[in-house]
Scaffold this motif. Structure first.
Motif, PDB file in Angstrom:
ATOM      1  N   ALA A 349       0.818  -1.220   0.000  1.00 34.77           N
ATOM      2  CA  ALA A 349       0.000   0.000   0.000  1.00 34.77           C
ATOM      3  C   ALA A 349       0.847   1.265   0.000  1.00 34.77           C
ATOM      4  O   ALA A 349       0.331   2.362  -0.270  1.00 34.77           O
ATOM      5  CB  ALA A 349      -0.946   0.004   1.202  1.00 34.77           C
ATOM      6  N   ILE A 350       2.136   1.143   0.286  1.00 33.19           N
ATOM      7  CA  ILE A 350       3.002   2.324   0.263  1.00 33.19           C
ATOM      8  C   ILE A 350       3.033   2.929  -1.142  1.00 33.19           C
ATOM      9  O   ILE A 350       3.256   4.130  -1.304  1.00 33.19           O
ATOM     10  CB  ILE A 350       4.425   1.953   0.737  1.00 33.19           C
ATOM     11  CG1 ILE A 350       4.380   1.542   2.209  1.00 33.19           C
ATOM     12  CG2 ILE A 350       5.390   3.118   0.557  1.00 33.19           C
ATOM     13  CD1 ILE A 350       5.679   0.975   2.732  1.00 33.19           C
ATOM     14  N   GLY A 351       2.781   2.105  -2.159  1.00 32.25           N
ATOM     15  CA  GLY A 351       2.716   2.632  -3.514  1.00 32.25           C
ATOM     16  C   GLY A 351       1.702   3.750  -3.656  1.00 32.25           C
ATOM     17  O   GLY A 351       1.936   4.737  -4.368  1.00 32.25           O
ATOM     18  N   LEU A 352       0.569   3.619  -2.955  1.00 33.80           N
ATOM     19  CA  LEU A 352      -0.451   4.669  -3.003  1.00 33.80           C
ATOM     20  C   LEU A 352       0.079   5.960  -2.389  1.00 33.80           C
ATOM     21  O   LEU A 352      -0.192   7.056  -2.894  1.00 33.80           O
ATOM     22  CB  LEU A 352      -1.699   4.202  -2.248  1.00 33.80           C
ATOM     23  CG  LEU A 352      -2.904   5.150  -2.254  1.00 33.80           C
ATOM     24  CD1 LEU A 352      -3.410   5.379  -3.673  1.00 33.80           C
ATOM     25  CD2 LEU A 352      -4.015   4.602  -1.367  1.00 33.80           C
ATOM     26  N   MET A 353       0.853   5.844  -1.329  1.00 34.03           N
ATOM     27  CA  MET A 353       1.443   7.023  -0.694  1.00 34.03           C
ATOM     28  C   MET A 353       2.506   7.657  -1.595  1.00 34.03           C
ATOM     29  O   MET A 353       2.660   8.884  -1.628  1.00 34.03           O
ATOM     30  CB  MET A 353       2.075   6.652   0.650  1.00 34.03           C
ATOM     31  CG  MET A 353       1.121   6.069   1.674  1.00 34.03           C
ATOM     32  SD  MET A 353      -0.186   7.219   2.186  1.00 34.03           S
ATOM     33  CE  MET A 353      -1.605   6.517   1.342  1.00 34.03           C
ATOM     34  N   ASN A 354       3.234   6.821  -2.319  1.00 32.89           N
ATOM     35  CA  ASN A 354       4.279   7.330  -3.215  1.00 32.89           C
ATOM     36  C   ASN A 354       3.725   8.151  -4.368  1.00 32.89           C
ATOM     37  O   ASN A 354       4.437   8.953  -4.978  1.00 32.89           O
ATOM     38  CB  ASN A 354       5.082   6.166  -3.804  1.00 32.89           C
ATOM     39  CG  ASN A 354       6.034   5.542  -2.800  1.00 32.89           C
ATOM     40  OD1 ASN A 354       6.405   6.164  -1.811  1.00 32.89           O
ATOM     41  ND2 ASN A 354       6.432   4.311  -3.050  1.00 32.89           N
ATOM     42  N   SER A 355       2.469   7.935  -4.668  1.00 32.56           N
ATOM     43  CA  SER A 355       1.861   8.379  -5.918  1.00 32.56           C
ATOM     44  C   SER A 355       2.226   9.795  -6.356  1.00 32.56           C
ATOM     45  O   SER A 355       2.715   9.997  -7.475  1.00 32.56           O
ATOM     46  CB  SER A 355       0.336   8.249  -5.824  1.00 32.56           C
ATOM     47  OG  SER A 355      -0.157   9.016  -4.743  1.00 32.56           O
ATOM     48  N   ILE A 356       2.011  10.769  -5.501  1.00 33.65           N
ATOM     49  CA  ILE A 356       2.201  12.161  -5.930  1.00 33.65           C
ATOM     50  C   ILE A 356       3.566  12.722  -5.538  1.00 33.65           C
ATOM     51  O   ILE A 356       3.854  13.893  -5.812  1.00 33.65           O
ATOM     52  CB  ILE A 356       1.080  13.068  -5.374  1.00 33.65           C
ATOM     53  CG1 ILE A 356       1.072  13.048  -3.844  1.00 33.65           C
ATOM     54  CG2 ILE A 356      -0.274  12.633  -5.910  1.00 33.65           C
ATOM     55  CD1 ILE A 356       1.686  14.233  -3.188  1.00 33.65           C
ATOM     56  N   MET A 357       4.404  11.896  -4.917  1.00 33.82           N
ATOM     57  CA  MET A 357       5.635  12.451  -4.347  1.00 33.82           C
ATOM     58  C   MET A 357       6.602  13.004  -5.390  1.00 33.82           C
ATOM     59  O   MET A 357       7.032  14.158  -5.298  1.00 33.82           O
ATOM     60  CB  MET A 357       6.339  11.404  -3.473  1.00 33.82           C
ATOM     61  CG  MET A 357       5.648  11.141  -2.160  1.00 33.82           C
ATOM     62  SD  MET A 357       6.685  10.183  -1.039  1.00 33.82           S
ATOM     63  CE  MET A 357       5.487   9.721   0.194  1.00 33.82           C
ATOM     64  N   PHE A 358       6.988  12.193  -6.373  1.00 28.21           N
ATOM     65  CA  PHE A 358       7.999  12.678  -7.312  1.00 28.21           C
ATOM     66  C   PHE A 358       7.551  13.929  -8.062  1.00 28.21           C
ATOM     67  O   PHE A 358       8.256  14.932  -8.056  1.00 28.21           O
ATOM     68  CB  PHE A 358       8.417  11.602  -8.309  1.00 28.21           C
ATOM     69  CG  PHE A 358       9.487  12.077  -9.246  1.00 28.21           C
ATOM     70  CD1 PHE A 358      10.813  11.951  -8.915  1.00 28.21           C
ATOM     71  CD2 PHE A 358       9.165  12.726 -10.434  1.00 28.21           C
ATOM     72  CE1 PHE A 358      11.817  12.446  -9.742  1.00 28.21           C
ATOM     73  CE2 PHE A 358      10.143  13.224 -11.267  1.00 28.21           C
ATOM     74  CZ  PHE A 358      11.480  13.076 -10.921  1.00 28.21           C
ATOM     75  N   PRO A 359       6.403  13.907  -8.746  1.00 29.97           N
ATOM     76  CA  PRO A 359       6.034  15.108  -9.503  1.00 29.97           C
ATOM     77  C   PRO A 359       5.817  16.325  -8.613  1.00 29.97           C
ATOM     78  O   PRO A 359       6.094  17.460  -9.022  1.00 29.97           O
ATOM     79  CB  PRO A 359       4.739  14.700 -10.224  1.00 29.97           C
ATOM     80  CG  PRO A 359       4.195  13.571  -9.426  1.00 29.97           C
ATOM     81  CD  PRO A 359       5.389  12.840  -8.899  1.00 29.97           C
ATOM     82  N   THR A 360       5.346  16.101  -7.382  1.00 29.53           N
ATOM     83  CA  THR A 360       5.101  17.233  -6.488  1.00 29.53           C
ATOM     84  C   THR A 360       6.410  17.825  -5.980  1.00 29.53           C
ATOM     85  O   THR A 360       6.591  19.049  -5.957  1.00 29.53           O
ATOM     86  CB  THR A 360       4.216  16.801  -5.303  1.00 29.53           C
ATOM     87  OG1 THR A 360       3.002  16.230  -5.808  1.00 29.53           O
ATOM     88  CG2 THR A 360       3.877  17.989  -4.421  1.00 29.53           C
ATOM     89  N   ILE A 361       7.342  16.964  -5.575  1.00 33.86           N
ATOM     90  CA  ILE A 361       8.652  17.464  -5.142  1.00 33.86           C
ATOM     91  C   ILE A 361       9.335  18.196  -6.287  1.00 33.86           C
ATOM     92  O   ILE A 361       9.909  19.279  -6.119  1.00 33.86           O
ATOM     93  CB  ILE A 361       9.536  16.308  -4.645  1.00 33.86           C
ATOM     94  CG1 ILE A 361       8.927  15.649  -3.410  1.00 33.86           C
ATOM     95  CG2 ILE A 361      10.942  16.814  -4.305  1.00 33.86           C
ATOM     96  CD1 ILE A 361       9.607  14.356  -3.012  1.00 33.86           C
ATOM     97  N   PHE A 362       9.265  17.594  -7.485  1.00 30.75           N
ATOM     98  CA  PHE A 362       9.893  18.195  -8.659  1.00 30.75           C
ATOM     99  C   PHE A 362       9.340  19.593  -8.932  1.00 30.75           C
ATOM    100  O   PHE A 362      10.086  20.555  -9.106  1.00 30.75           O
ATOM    101  CB  PHE A 362       9.677  17.292  -9.875  1.00 30.75           C
ATOM    102  CG  PHE A 362      10.123  17.899 -11.173  1.00 30.75           C
ATOM    103  CD1 PHE A 362      11.456  17.865 -11.545  1.00 30.75           C
ATOM    104  CD2 PHE A 362       9.217  18.505 -12.037  1.00 30.75           C
ATOM    105  CE1 PHE A 362      11.884  18.424 -12.747  1.00 30.75           C
ATOM    106  CE2 PHE A 362       9.620  19.071 -13.232  1.00 30.75           C
ATOM    107  CZ  PHE A 362      10.965  19.028 -13.584  1.00 30.75           C
ATOM    108  N   SER A 363       8.030  19.712  -8.968  1.00 33.46           N
ATOM    109  CA  SER A 363       7.431  20.992  -9.319  1.00 33.46           C
ATOM    110  C   SER A 363       7.579  22.019  -8.206  1.00 33.46           C
ATOM    111  O   SER A 363       7.772  23.210  -8.471  1.00 33.46           O
ATOM    112  CB  SER A 363       5.955  20.816  -9.698  1.00 33.46           C
ATOM    113  OG  SER A 363       5.240  20.166  -8.660  1.00 33.46           O
TER     114      SER A 363
END
Length: 437
Positions: A349-363
């Motif tokens: 279920a950690i995949g669901l938590m990961n979902s927005i992390m990369f694009p959000t950190i990037f932007s």
């Protein structure tokens, strides 16, 4: 994670306040297709790690060299890749990246025939080098294909196609690659018999990547047809490693660190899923069955990104980032502290938590970099090197303690720092001229 151009062609650019966007809606599908391809190929590492671990009788640290070699490409190719795209443009850069990926896939043939682990690692490095160049094209281009004020949600939506690839590829790869495991194991053989066994069993890997190579050649040919679509494309010139001065800007430097930690945490967990779910105290699954569940991990990220792209239109991206990071820590602790299906599915279920992390950190990190966005994206590309370092450290911790659950505390620490960044970046970024925030 890539370069942002300063396009000036009046037919391609529409200005919206302080920002610009490209009027080429047909390219959105093309860019989303690129996200799908490099996402799927990256996630296949989670499938071939247990395969190579068995074939070459590796410990966790040695097996994590797969991720180390793959993500080292971001360190070595990130800046040169950005400069290449600046020189030849987005579309030709995409073709160059796709063809490099194809060469990496073809290198699995000599790796299998010689039964040499080092050649598998080289093939993965070359493959990843092409992935880096493709990402250099994809991330900033999708940000430009629309209004600046919706860039956060648009990049998150495009990343959902990345997750679609990471969901589908491991399921298919598990059936093809892990499904061919023989009844004997490499640790029961030696000499010529061992070499023959490794060659025969690694053929499943070769067949899978040969199919990918053919698909990449077709896609590269199609992209070549659009090579002149962005007429008048221009990029701000940069020399040497000048982009690193952006690390003096606290918001960008903190964000780059979080990209390093996020990719490391995500890759560490994905790489250990098969071994973790096979443990008797967790779910006790066979390799192929455990491999297919990798799709749930990446599928959660896909679903979360579609949801997140809508939620961030009404909730501060920074606040949402902090919430999901805390959620990831909570799930790791639940997984470590429980057994059976609860332990296994908590990890997935950690995949669901990961979902927005990369694009959000990037932007959030790149917000208001203006004409320096190209250099900033190149630096963030380098930060993806965390996918090499953190998994290797996690594998070493697992070998040292003999406990996979304990090793997961390292990704948990990464998520804690990401949560702090979300709180820090919850407000709009200051102008580039102000380097105090």
């Amino acid at each position: 994670m890539a370069v942002t151009p300063d396009l000036t062609n009046s037919d391609s650019i529409a200005r919206e306040g302080a920002g610009e966007h490209v009027d080429a809606p047909e390219l959105r599908l093309f860019v989303m297709g690129l996200f799908f391809i490099f996402g799927g190929i990256t996630s296949l590492n989670d499938v071939i790690i247990p395969k190579l671990k068995e074939l070459f009788t590796l410990n966790y640290t040695q097996a994590m060299l797969v991720q180390f070699c793959f993500f080292t490409a971001y360190l070595l190719i990130g800046i040169p890749g950005a400069k290449l795209v600046k020189k030849i443009g987005y579309m030709r850069g995409a073709v160059a990246g796709l063809l490099t990926m194809m060469v990496g896939c073809l290198l699995f043939i000599p790796a299998s025939r010689t039964a040499t682990y080092g050649l598998f690692l080289l093939a993965l490095f070359v493959l990843a080098s092409g992935v880096v160049v493709v990402q250099v094209v994809a991330n900033p281009l999708i940000s430009l294909l629309g209004k600046p004020e919706t860039a956060h949600s648009r990049l998150t939506f495009a990343q959902a196609f990345n997750s679609l690839g990471t969901t589908i590829f491991p399921i298919a790869g598990s059936a093809l690659i892990l499904g061919s495991l023989a009844k004997v194991s490499a640790d029961q053989l030696s000499g010529a018999e061992l070499d023959a066994y490794r060659t025969a069993e690694s053929q499943a890997i070769v067949h899978g990547y040969l199919g990918i190579a053919v698909a990449l050649a077709v896609v590269a040919g199609a992209v070549w047809l659009f090579r002149n679509r962005l007429q008048g494309e221009k990029h701000e010139a940069s020399a040497g490693l000048t982009g690193f001065d952006l690390l003096k800007r606290p918001r960008f430097g903190f964000g780059a660190l979080c990209i390093f930690l996020y990719v490391g945490a995500e890759v560490s967990i994905g790489s250990l899923i098969v071994s973790y779910l096979m443990q008797p105290g967790v779910m006790g699954l066979q390799e192929q069955a455990a491999g297919k569940l990798i799709g749930l991990y990446w599928g959660g990220a896909m679903i979360g990104r579609f949801i997140g792209s809508a939620v961030m239109r009404v909730i501060s991206p920074g606040k949402l980032l902090a919430c999901v990071a805390v959620g990831a820590i909570t799930l790791i602790l639940i997984s470590i502290g429980t057994t059976g299906s609860v332990s296994g599915y908590s990890l997935l279920a950690i995949g669901l938590m990961n979902s927005i992390m990369f694009p959000t950190i990037f932007s959030l990190a790149s917000e208001k970099l203006g004409p320096r966005a190209a250099d900033g994206s190149g630096i963030i590309n380098v930060a993806i090197f965390g996918g090499a370092v953190v998994p290797l450290a996690t594998g070493a911790l697992a070998d040292l303690t003999g406990h996979l659950g304990f090793a997961l505390l390292l990704p948990a620490a990464c998520y804690a720092i990401i949560a702090a960044f979300g709180v820090y970046a919850r407000r709009p970024a200051p102008d580039l001229a102000d380097r105090t925030a």
